[in-house]
Design a protein around this motif. Structure first.
Motif, PDB file in Angstrom:
ATOM      1  N   LEU A 246      -7.098  -6.613   8.116  1.00 18.18           N
ATOM      2  CA  LEU A 246      -6.940  -5.531   9.134  1.00 18.18           C
ATOM      3  C   LEU A 246      -5.754  -5.560  10.205  1.00 18.18           C
ATOM      4  CD1 LEU A 246     -10.804  -5.563  10.096  1.00 18.18           C
ATOM      5  CD2 LEU A 246      -9.476  -4.508   8.566  1.00 18.18           C
TER       6      LEU A 246
ATOM      7  N   THR B 171      -4.987   1.805  11.363  1.00 16.73           N
ATOM      8  CA  THR B 171      -4.809   1.240  10.066  1.00 16.73           C
ATOM      9  C   THR B 171      -3.411   0.874   9.861  1.00 16.73           C
ATOM     10  OG1 THR B 171      -6.767   2.145   9.027  1.00 16.73           O
ATOM     11  CG2 THR B 171      -5.284   1.097   7.519  1.00 16.73           C
TER      12      THR B 171
ATOM     13  N   ASP C  56      -9.328   1.930   2.962  1.00 10.44           N
ATOM     14  CA  ASP C  56     -10.027   2.564   4.144  1.00 10.44           C
ATOM     15  C   ASP C  56     -10.811   3.720   3.890  1.00 10.44           C
ATOM     16  OD1 ASP C  56     -10.017   3.757   6.620  1.00 10.44           O
ATOM     17  OD2 ASP C  56      -8.144   3.083   7.198  1.00 10.44           O
TER      18      ASP C  56
END
Length: 747
Positions: A89, A113, A135
């Motif tokens: 992340l 992101t 994602d």
């Protein structure tokens, strides 16, 4: 900047030479401590042992042993240096947020992101949809080397190819451009509305490509790649500092690829990226960046348009994206991308900086491509050919001040500045041939229709867009846990459309367009942030495509609103984020008369959540999910129906394993399921759900005294056939199983 020759974000152990170097450093420190002890400084050495010394060595120093005796009696010490760990992340990674300045994902009150260049290389991505495979909020609508190269949807919303893409924060026209991912340090994604941060843009999100810059360590690397069916690539990365105290830096990346693509098309692409910087004084830095890319491709898969007169209650049976039956070598896309940026950074005071930059971007496209107008469930179509040259230019300037001030007990993090953008679009004066219809065909039979055309076709200025903006944001730290963000962007916006004669055919202008943002943030702990945010945005008026009855006209800008509540948390062995959101956007769709019209709203409500966890020393597991509910509201048509292009459910997962008995070897697998997606606003056709599985392996070793990384990846392992939503009423066959190989050597 970390030396990529010795560290990995994946948490693997350092290479053997680094462990040896660490042991030697430890031994030297211990020897120094014994020497100090022999000189009568043993007590001081015992009270302040050298960094890294253990109890055994400090005890030896205190005993007054001679250096030679101490070296002989040193116990065997095993030094283990673990690489810096970082979760997938990357919540603590600094990201650019336009008018919000640069802050970490953890401190950004919106869903974001970050995909690192290392992850791009490990997975050997080939198009934008691959970049965000992990994602769940991002759905792949893209085809590499075609006009659809940058089409993705975020939370069910399309991304704006004209205003939703940046390179190092500078806008460029992305249409038809497959980026040289080898030249990138990372890719940043801001989900949802970016109006306050970046100006007019569709509310899907903003993608920012961050190019590689010269760091403190020299870089010399060369890699070779292969991708099915016969694309060979070469990439060179060189970085150096030079001058007094390394005052100047230079980094150059060059990529070349050529060969046969998986659908029997051809590709020949050359890309070079140059980054220069100068640390002229302790406080003053200057920089210059440039990108030049020339790409020529042919034989790409045509777009498939589900016409209003389509007969059937479902789509035709799926076909492989690897087929060459739908088009021929007469179809081509030749693109050129140029970006030049120059800037200055000045540290005004310890807490204040000034940054100004100017950029010029030019992208051109020479394309000859078919749109297959799908007629029925049996796969019959009409082949409509489009041919022409297109040019887009962007001139952009921005200046910002960023710093901190205190007013009583409160600390303010301020960002304020101005931006000017001038954008021009040139499109062809005519398409060919005649009405554009070549003839009829069927998806399950070879398309024998051909139309060969040259380049240099006539074009004319179709539109000009000017934006002038002032912006200000203030993040007030009320306590060590609570903070409030308020921001405002003030924009003067003008958009004009022109006829071939140069006469103005449409115009929209408005001064004083205000797009605000507000957020409340609370730190549950130093690395856990709760937030609630609100932001507004406007998107430019859409230029209506020729396949609509009102083709060529320009619609008015649309306003959108976004409400979001979320949490982000980063820890040594795990990280997680989640967000609840609601987006209200003005709806535009083709009515029953095939007129593209603005009518009512499209509503997007959803939940997205993701996380990663490190299990032991070898396993890492990551997952992501999105639940999405959408509908049309307040319009005269389609009220209550799901919005086209918005899947109801998406889930992604990835597992990696560092093989303990083969040091340097990591294997991994990822999967992504995309649920049913409405193809058009009428809500009568769906793509159907599908799951894609990818596998890969990376092996790091040393050959001839050099670090070598070997990579292999298989995308769509099961060779799943599926229909991919591309755009409102457009579909495409999904990519087939492909194999990619790469070998990189660091000198």
């Amino acid at each position: 900047m970390k030396n990529q020759q010795t560290t990995r974000h994946t948490g693997r152990r350092l290479h053997r030479p680094v462990r040896i170097a660490a042991w030697l450093a430890f031994a030297a420190a211990a020897q120094s401590a014994f020497a100090q002890s022999a000189a009568g400084e043993g007590a001081a050495a015992q009270a302040n042992p050298p960094s890294g010394a253990n109890a055994a060595t400090t005890g030896g120093a205190a005993s007054g042993l001679a250096p030679a005796a101490a070296e002989q009696s040193l116990p065997a010490v095993k030094v283990s240096a673990a690489a810096e760990t970082d979760s997938p992340l990357h919540l603590e990674t600094p990201v650019s947020n336009g008018a919000l300045g640069t802050r970490s994902q953890l401190d950004t009150p919106f869903s974001t992101t970050v995909v690192t260049g290392e992850d791009l290389a490990d997975r050997q991505v080939n198009k934008l949809g691959d970049v965000f495979a992990g994602d769940a909020s991002v759905t792949d609508n893209s085809n590499a080397y075609s006009a659809w190269a940058t089409y993705i949807t975020i939370r069910g919303l399309p991304i704006d190819w004209q205003n939703g893409f940046r390179i190092d924060g500078n806008p460029f026209i992305s249409y038809g451009i497959t980026m040289p991912y080898e030249n990138l340090e990372r890719v940043e994604l801001l989900k949802g509305l970016g109006g306050f941060m970046y100006g007019f843009a569709e509310p899907g999100g903003v993608v920012n490509y961050v190019t590689k810059k010269p760091g403190q360590d020299p870089v010399t690397s060369l890699d070779f790649g292969y991708r099915m069916d016969g694309v060979l690539s070469q990439h060179v990365d060189l970085s150096r500092r030079f001058g007094p105290d390394g005052m100047f830096g230079a980094r150059i990346n060059y990529t070349h690829e050529a060969g046969k693509t998986y659908n029997a098309g051809d590709i020949n692409r050359n890309s070079v990226a140059l980054a220069l910087d100068g640390q002229l004084t302790r406080d003053l830095d200057v920089y210059f960046n440039a990108i030049y890319q020339q790409s020529r491709s042919s034989g790409q898969t045509p777009a498939i348009y589900v016409s209003p007169s389509y007969i059937g209650t479902s789509l035709p049976a799926t076909i492989s994206g690897g087929t060459n039956w739908l088009g021929g070598t007469d179809q081509h896309l030749n693109t050129n991308l140029q970006l030049y940026t120059a800037g200055v950074k000045y540290q005004i005071a310890p807490d204040w900086t000034f940054n100004t930059s100017a950029s010029y971007t030019k992208s051109t496209r020479d394309r000859n491509e078919s749109t297959l107008i799908l007629l029925n469930q049996a796969g019959d179509y009409q082949d409509s050919r489009w041919n022409g040259d297109e040019r887009n230019q962007d001139i952009y300037w921005q200046g910002t001040f960023e710093g901190k001030v205190k007013t009583g007990p409160f600390t303010h993090q301020l960002v304020f500045g101005a931006a000017i953008q001038h954008q021009t679009n040139d499109y062809p004066a005519a398409t060919a041939p005649g009405s554009g219809l070549l003839g009829d065909g069927n998806l399950y039979e070879p398309n024998l229709l051909r139309y060969y055309s040259g380049s240099g076709l006539q074009s004319y200025r179709t539109s000009e867009i000017n934006q002038k903006a002032l912006f200000l944001s203030d993040t007030v730290e009320i306590t060590s846990r609570w903070s409030v963000l308020a921001g405002l962007r003030y924009t003067n916006y003008d958009q004009e459309g022109f006829a071939i004669s140069g006469a103005t055919t449409s115009a929209y202008g408005q001064n004083g367009v205000v797009t605000p943002t507000f957020a409340l943030m609370y730190k549950l702990e130093p690395k856990t942030t709760l937030y609630a945010s609100y932001v507004e945005s406007l998107e430019p008026g859409q230029v209506v495509a020729d396949n609509y009855a009102n083709g060529g006209s320009v619609l008015n800008p649309l306003r959108s609103r976004q409400y979001e509540v979320g949490i982000k948390s980063e820890h040594a062995s795990w990280s997680a984020n989640a967000a609840l959101f609601r987006i209200e956007r003005g709806a535009s769709y083709a009515n029953s008369q095939n007129v593209l019209t603005q009518d009512g709203d499209s509503i997007y409500e959803g939940l997205e959540a993701g996380g990663s966890v490190r299990l032991g020393r070898s396993w890492q597991v990551a997952g992501d999910v999105m639940l999405l509910d959408t509908w049309y509201a307040k319009g005269q048509q389609y009220n209550g129906k799901r919005v086209a292009g918005a899947p109801q459910f998406v889930a992604a997962a990835r597992v990696t394993y560092d093989v303990p008995f083969v040091p340097g070897l990591q294997v991994g697998a990822d999967a992504k399921y995309t649920g049913n997606t409405e193809v058009r606003p009428a809500g009568d056709l769906e793509t159907g759900g599908y799951m894609l599985v990818n596998v890969g392996a990376n092996y790091m070793t040393r050959i001839g005294g050099h670090d070598v990384t070997l990579r292999a990846a298989i995308d769509n392992l099961t060779n799943r056939r599926y229909w991919m939503f591309q755009y409102d009423s457009y579909i495409a066959p999904g990519d087939p199983r492909t194999v990619s190989l790469n070998a990189k050597i660091d000198f």
